[in-house]
Design an enzyme around this catalytic site. Structure first.
Site, PDB file in Angstrom:
ATOM      1  N   ILE A  18       0.859  -1.183  -0.024  1.00 55.94           N
ATOM      2  CA  ILE A  18      -0.033  -0.087  -0.008  1.00 55.94           C
ATOM      3  C   ILE A  18       0.873   1.141  -0.128  1.00 55.94           C
ATOM      4  O   ILE A  18       1.439   1.573   0.850  1.00 55.94           O
ATOM      5  CB  ILE A  18      -0.904   0.074   1.164  1.00 55.94           C
ATOM      6  CG1 ILE A  18      -1.774  -1.197   1.137  1.00 55.94           C
ATOM      7  CG2 ILE A  18      -1.688   1.192   1.074  1.00 55.94           C
ATOM      8  CD1 ILE A  18      -2.557  -1.398   2.519  1.00 55.94           C
ATOM      9  N   ASN A  20       1.192   5.702  -1.344  1.00 60.35           N
ATOM     10  CA  ASN A  20       0.672   6.905  -1.251  1.00 60.35           C
ATOM     11  C   ASN A  20      -0.110   7.076  -2.462  1.00 60.35           C
ATOM     12  O   ASN A  20      -1.438   7.633  -2.394  1.00 60.35           O
ATOM     13  CB  ASN A  20       1.631   8.017  -1.012  1.00 60.35           C
ATOM     14  CG  ASN A  20       1.998   7.852   0.332  1.00 60.35           C
ATOM     15  OD1 ASN A  20       1.443   8.218   1.450  1.00 60.35           O
ATOM     16  ND2 ASN A  20       3.426   7.810   0.300  1.00 60.35           N
ATOM     17  N   THR A  21       0.102   6.522  -3.427  1.00 59.36           N
ATOM     18  CA  THR A  21      -0.512   6.557  -4.708  1.00 59.36           C
ATOM     19  C   THR A  21      -1.306   5.401  -5.126  1.00 59.36           C
ATOM     20  O   THR A  21      -2.490   5.432  -5.599  1.00 59.36           O
ATOM     21  CB  THR A  21       0.229   7.178  -5.905  1.00 59.36           C
ATOM     22  OG1 THR A  21       1.064   8.294  -5.612  1.00 59.36           O
ATOM     23  CG2 THR A  21      -0.366   7.282  -6.991  1.00 59.36           C
ATOM     24  N   LYS A  24      -0.645  -2.590  -4.658  1.00 60.70           N
ATOM     25  CA  LYS A  24      -0.418  -3.363  -5.488  1.00 60.70           C
ATOM     26  C   LYS A  24      -0.546  -4.637  -4.880  1.00 60.70           C
ATOM     27  O   LYS A  24       0.130  -4.981  -3.880  1.00 60.70           O
ATOM     28  CB  LYS A  24       1.087  -3.444  -5.982  1.00 60.70           C
ATOM     29  CG  LYS A  24       1.699  -4.456  -6.947  1.00 60.70           C
ATOM     30  CD  LYS A  24       3.092  -4.290  -7.349  1.00 60.70           C
ATOM     31  CE  LYS A  24       3.865  -5.134  -8.309  1.00 60.70           C
ATOM     32  NZ  LYS A  24       5.182  -4.855  -8.483  1.00 60.70           N
ATOM     33  N   GLY A 113       9.577   3.297   6.890  1.00 61.57           N
ATOM     34  CA  GLY A 113       8.390   2.972   5.934  1.00 61.57           C
ATOM     35  C   GLY A 113       8.579   1.486   5.778  1.00 61.57           C
ATOM     36  O   GLY A 113       9.590   0.914   5.659  1.00 61.57           O
ATOM     37  N   SER A 114       7.345   0.830   6.051  1.00 64.14           N
ATOM     38  CA  SER A 114       7.105  -0.476   5.914  1.00 64.14           C
ATOM     39  C   SER A 114       7.830  -1.091   4.327  1.00 64.14           C
ATOM     40  O   SER A 114       8.135  -2.280   4.341  1.00 64.14           O
ATOM     41  CB  SER A 114       5.592  -0.964   6.168  1.00 64.14           C
ATOM     42  OG  SER A 114       5.461  -2.476   6.068  1.00 64.14           O
ATOM     43  N   ASP A 115       7.347  -0.281   3.370  1.00 65.30           N
ATOM     44  CA  ASP A 115       7.752  -0.766   2.157  1.00 65.30           C
ATOM     45  C   ASP A 115       9.472  -0.846   2.134  1.00 65.30           C
ATOM     46  O   ASP A 115       9.949  -1.754   1.470  1.00 65.30           O
ATOM     47  CB  ASP A 115       7.572   0.335   1.071  1.00 65.30           C
ATOM     48  CG  ASP A 115       7.801   1.692   1.515  1.00 65.30           C
ATOM     49  OD1 ASP A 115       7.958   1.953   2.735  1.00 65.30           O
ATOM     50  OD2 ASP A 115       7.672   2.480   0.479  1.00 65.30           O
ATOM     51  N   ARG A 116      10.003  -0.005   2.715  1.00 68.05           N
ATOM     52  CA  ARG A 116      11.377   0.073   2.700  1.00 68.05           C
ATOM     53  C   ARG A 116      12.016  -1.172   3.472  1.00 68.05           C
ATOM     54  O   ARG A 116      13.213  -1.711   3.121  1.00 68.05           O
ATOM     55  CB  ARG A 116      12.228   1.335   3.516  1.00 68.05           C
ATOM     56  CG  ARG A 116      11.559   2.580   2.709  1.00 68.05           C
ATOM     57  CD  ARG A 116      12.077   3.815   3.533  1.00 68.05           C
ATOM     58  NE  ARG A 116      13.511   4.147   3.228  1.00 68.05           N
ATOM     59  CZ  ARG A 116      13.993   5.121   4.111  1.00 68.05           C
ATOM     60  NH1 ARG A 116      13.179   5.968   4.737  1.00 68.05           N
ATOM     61  NH2 ARG A 116      15.307   5.338   3.893  1.00 68.05           N
ATOM     62  N   ASP A 134      14.094   3.194  -4.855  1.00 74.30           N
ATOM     63  CA  ASP A 134      12.810   2.988  -5.145  1.00 74.30           C
ATOM     64  C   ASP A 134      12.099   4.148  -5.454  1.00 74.30           C
ATOM     65  O   ASP A 134      11.915   5.084  -4.883  1.00 74.30           O
ATOM     66  CB  ASP A 134      12.127   2.385  -3.689  1.00 74.30           C
ATOM     67  CG  ASP A 134      10.672   1.829  -3.960  1.00 74.30           C
ATOM     68  OD1 ASP A 134       9.978   2.335  -5.171  1.00 74.30           O
ATOM     69  OD2 ASP A 134      10.191   1.251  -3.290  1.00 74.30           O
TER      70      ASP A 134
END
Length: 259
Positions: A18, A20-21, A24, A113-116, A134
């Site tokens: 998830i 910000n934009t 996936k 950030g969880s994505d990082r 990224d």
């Protein structure tokens, strides 16, 4: 042995990223993606999720785990409620899990950030050093050594900066960013593309070389995100593109914790 193999083949994971934009969502059968769904973060509500995610019901009986990484807490909460309501299954978030045996985090965990973290988990191999770039809403640089996350750099995202420039400057049109071959633009649009392409190429190159210089280590460079391919050849260093890096990292964590 054959019975064990059959059981393994029936395991499915719903893995989500998830941002910000965009959101996936991938369905993995073992380590292979068998279904991919992309959603708009700002559209998420129960009706929107039902319309777009009900196709996942066919995997319901075979699900091993649902695991997300998220930088938008309110959006994750809505998705978690959706899976609880319609799949009767708990959905977990990467940062809520105990990752200490998988990844050593050398910075304040609350501010990553969880994505990082997912990107770091995706590349760790206990021997090589990595810089992951990224290209998302922000342009993130993350530094990984062996199995340690050492921190990184956050720069403004390209599309976000382009949109902001268009909003703040009345004579700058709203354009779709394209790679520029000529430094000197012959009109407003080509000048903007040139400024952003060569400007960000310089930013990326300088940050990576500064990391190398300061840490005195050699790194493998990984690019991911929407604009990764555009900048692959803008560096003198060798770059590898991994388009599913983030969701692969979330899957790696899920499979590790399910051992």
């Amino acid at each position: 042995t054959s019975k064990i193999n059959i059981l393994i083949m029936l395991n499915f994971y719903i893995i989500g990223d998830i941002g910000n934009t965009d959101i996936k969502i991938c369905v993995y059968k073992n380590k292979n993606i068998v279904k991919k769904i992309r959603l708009s973060t700002n559209k998420v509500n129960l009706k929107y999720l039902k319309k777009n995610l009900n196709v996942l019901k066919k995997y319901d009986k075979k699900l091993k785990q649902i695991l997300f990484c998220s930088v938008v807490p309110n959006c994750y909460k809505k998705i978690k409620n959706y899976f609880k309501l319609y799949f009767n299954t708990n959905c977990n978030e990467l940062k809520n899990l105990n990752l200490s045996k998988l990844l050593s985090i050398k910075v304040n965990r609350k501010q990553i950030g969880s994505d990082r973290l997912a990107n770091a988990i995706s590349v760790i191999d206990n021997k090589n050093n990595y810089i992951v770039v990224d290209f998302g809403t922000a342009t993130n640089f993350d530094v990984i050594s062996a199995n340690s996350y050492n921190g990184g750099v956050i720069a403004p995202g390209i599309n976000l900066s382009l949109e902001n420039l268009s909003k703040k400057a009345s004579l700058i049109p709203n354009i779709k960013f394209k790679k520029s071959n000529n430094v000197v633009g012959k009109n407003t649009i080509s000048a903007i593309n040139s400024g952003f392409f060569f400007g960000y190429s310089g930013l990326i190159d300088n940050i990576i070389h500064s990391i190398i210089k300061q840490t005195k280590k050699k790194y493998k460079i990984i690019f991911t995100g929407g604009l990764a391919k555009m900048f692959k050849n803008s560096l003198k260093l060798r770059v590898k593109i991994k388009s599913n890096l983030t969701t692969d990292g979330v899957l790696k964590a899920a499979m590790y914790l399910n051992k």
